[in-house]
Design a protein around this motif. Sequence first.
Motif, short mmCIF file in Angstrom:
data_model
loop_
_atom_site.label_atom_id
_atom_site.label_comp_id
_atom_site.label_asym_id
_atom_site.label_seq_id
_atom_site.Cartn_x
_atom_site.Cartn_y
_atom_site.Cartn_z
N ILE A 187 42.19 63.73 57.57
CA ILE A 187 40.93 64.12 58.09
C ILE A 187 40.04 62.89 58.55
O ILE A 187 39.86 61.79 58.06
N LEU A 188 40.02 63.06 59.97
CA LEU A 188 39.29 61.91 60.76
C LEU A 188 38.08 62.71 61.19
O LEU A 188 37.82 63.85 61.60
N VAL A 189 36.88 61.59 61.58
CA VAL A 189 35.76 62.17 62.03
C VAL A 189 35.52 60.99 63.33
O VAL A 189 35.81 59.87 63.06
N SER A 190 35.04 61.50 64.39
CA SER A 190 34.75 60.71 65.59
C SER A 190 33.68 59.58 65.69
O SER A 190 33.53 58.87 66.45
N GLY A 191 32.63 59.62 64.47
CA GLY A 191 31.59 58.87 64.61
C GLY A 191 30.65 59.17 63.54
O GLY A 191 31.02 60.08 62.53
N THR A 192 29.61 58.56 63.41
CA THR A 192 28.42 58.53 62.46
C THR A 192 27.92 59.81 62.23
O THR A 192 27.75 60.60 62.95
N ALA A 227 50.07 64.53 70.07
CA ALA A 227 50.06 64.53 68.25
C ALA A 227 49.91 65.57 67.61
O ALA A 227 49.49 66.82 68.33
N ASP A 228 50.24 65.86 66.56
CA ASP A 228 50.27 66.99 65.76
C ASP A 228 48.77 67.15 65.10
O ASP A 228 48.48 66.98 64.04
N ILE A 229 47.92 67.78 65.97
CA ILE A 229 46.47 68.10 65.86
C ILE A 229 46.45 69.56 65.30
O ILE A 229 46.88 70.56 65.88
N ARG A 230 45.86 69.88 64.01
CA ARG A 230 45.90 71.38 63.58
C ARG A 230 44.70 71.96 63.75
O ARG A 230 44.52 73.03 64.11
N VAL A 231 43.50 71.07 63.62
CA VAL A 231 42.23 71.70 63.75
C VAL A 231 41.57 70.58 64.33
O VAL A 231 41.34 69.59 64.24
N LEU A 232 40.31 71.21 65.01
CA LEU A 232 39.14 70.56 65.65
C LEU A 232 38.07 71.32 65.32
O LEU A 232 37.91 72.46 65.50
N ARG A 233 37.02 70.63 64.97
CA ARG A 233 35.80 71.58 64.61
C ARG A 233 34.59 70.43 65.17
O ARG A 233 34.67 69.25 64.97
N ILE A 260 41.66 67.50 62.05
CA ILE A 260 42.88 67.37 60.97
C ILE A 260 43.99 67.24 61.53
O ILE A 260 44.51 67.97 62.42
N CYS A 261 44.84 66.33 61.25
CA CYS A 261 46.02 66.08 61.90
C CYS A 261 47.04 65.71 60.81
O CYS A 261 47.00 65.24 59.76
N GLY A 262 48.42 65.81 61.39
CA GLY A 262 49.58 65.26 60.57
C GLY A 262 49.28 63.64 60.24
O GLY A 262 48.80 62.92 60.98
N GLU A 263 49.85 63.52 59.04
CA GLU A 263 49.81 61.87 58.73
C GLU A 263 50.37 61.01 59.45
O GLU A 263 49.87 60.02 59.69
N ILE A 304 38.66 59.74 56.93
CA ILE A 304 37.59 59.73 55.91
C ILE A 304 38.23 60.49 54.64
O ILE A 304 37.71 60.74 53.49
N GLY A 305 39.55 61.23 54.66
CA GLY A 305 40.05 61.90 53.72
C GLY A 305 41.20 62.63 54.01
O GLY A 305 41.88 62.31 54.96
N SER A 306 41.70 63.49 53.07
CA SER A 306 43.08 64.13 53.20
C SER A 306 43.01 65.43 52.63
O SER A 306 41.86 65.96 52.07
N VAL A 307 43.92 66.11 53.18
CA VAL A 307 44.22 67.57 52.62
C VAL A 307 45.18 67.64 51.38
O VAL A 307 46.18 66.98 51.68
#
Length: 350
Positions: free
Chosen positions: A181-186, A226-232, A290-293, A315-318
């Motif tokens: 899990i990645l987030v683009s900013g603050t 890249a292996d991007i699964r989810v964007l929100r 949310i993307c592949g490792e 920031i985290g993982s699934v």
Amino acid sequence: MTSSRKPYIRPLDLKHGQVDMAHGSGGRAMAQLIDELFARHLGNEYLGQGDDGAVLPLPGEGRLVMATDAHVVSPLFFPGGDIGCLSVHGTVNDVAVMGARPLYLAASFILEEGFPLGDLARIVQSMAAAASAAGVPVVTGDTKVVERGKGDGVFITTTGVGVVPPGRELSGRRARPGDVILVSGTLGDHGMAIMAERESLGFESPIVSDTAALHGLIEVLLATGADIRVLRDPTRGGLATTLNEIARQSGVGMMLQEKALPVQPAVNAACELLGLDPLYVANEGKLVVICGENDAESLLTVMRGHPLGRAAARIGSVHADEHHFVQMTTAFGGRRIVDWLSGEQLPRIC
């Protein structure tokens, strides 16, 4: 001999004038409001058709995406933006996180009798600038006026249409154990900018809304292959609610790392003062990925190279979890459940 000159109509008084019921009557006053304000600033070849709907060119290949959003933010003007640009950014982002290229917007305005025309002009100009910068024109719209005391200045509903290229699949149903899990900013910038303005809270470092159109950043990320699964985009309910939604859709659990969450000190201070948790505070210019490792670090680098992703963080993982819980490892090494937002923490923030 009959004169062909049009009868003189006094221009709108944007300095002292107010919206009145005639501006929503369907008559001459409404036509003047549309011509001198909305069409003047939002005008383009499609809006200029002047019909009840816009005739638009079809995209070549792919599938259509449509999203709609109502905007009732209070106050209407806030540090970093206003209801006008917010109404564009919010809907453009809802289309873009589906992997679509946003093409067109429709806009509906509900105006309250007595609302200053000067403030309405500021809102429409801001909306026009945001639509122009995003390259997504407003092609059709509607205006209604309600009696004094039966609205709150201005409400705007926008609908967006975009196209997803063949083969592109993004959905909240696609998160898998092992994903990152990645987030683009603050986090929490928009919601706390609204609350600071609403409550007249003064901070040494002013809190500014992050409202922005994210489709440019999204296209850069998708172009990597890249292996991007989810964007929100984590708007109402903040990051916590967004991740709970995805966890339920995908049937997985998630683990966040508190130390990794990017939050500005001023936002943290404001949340502490108001008894709020920044995880539940709305954002209007941030992206959850949310993307592949294997692609996480490269995507993080790409995000940090974009103006809207400079503070991006992992920031985290699934993981597998039949209960679909979102949890967090705290700064002290413990764990806590990051549950759904209960009730309305921050009303009227978008």
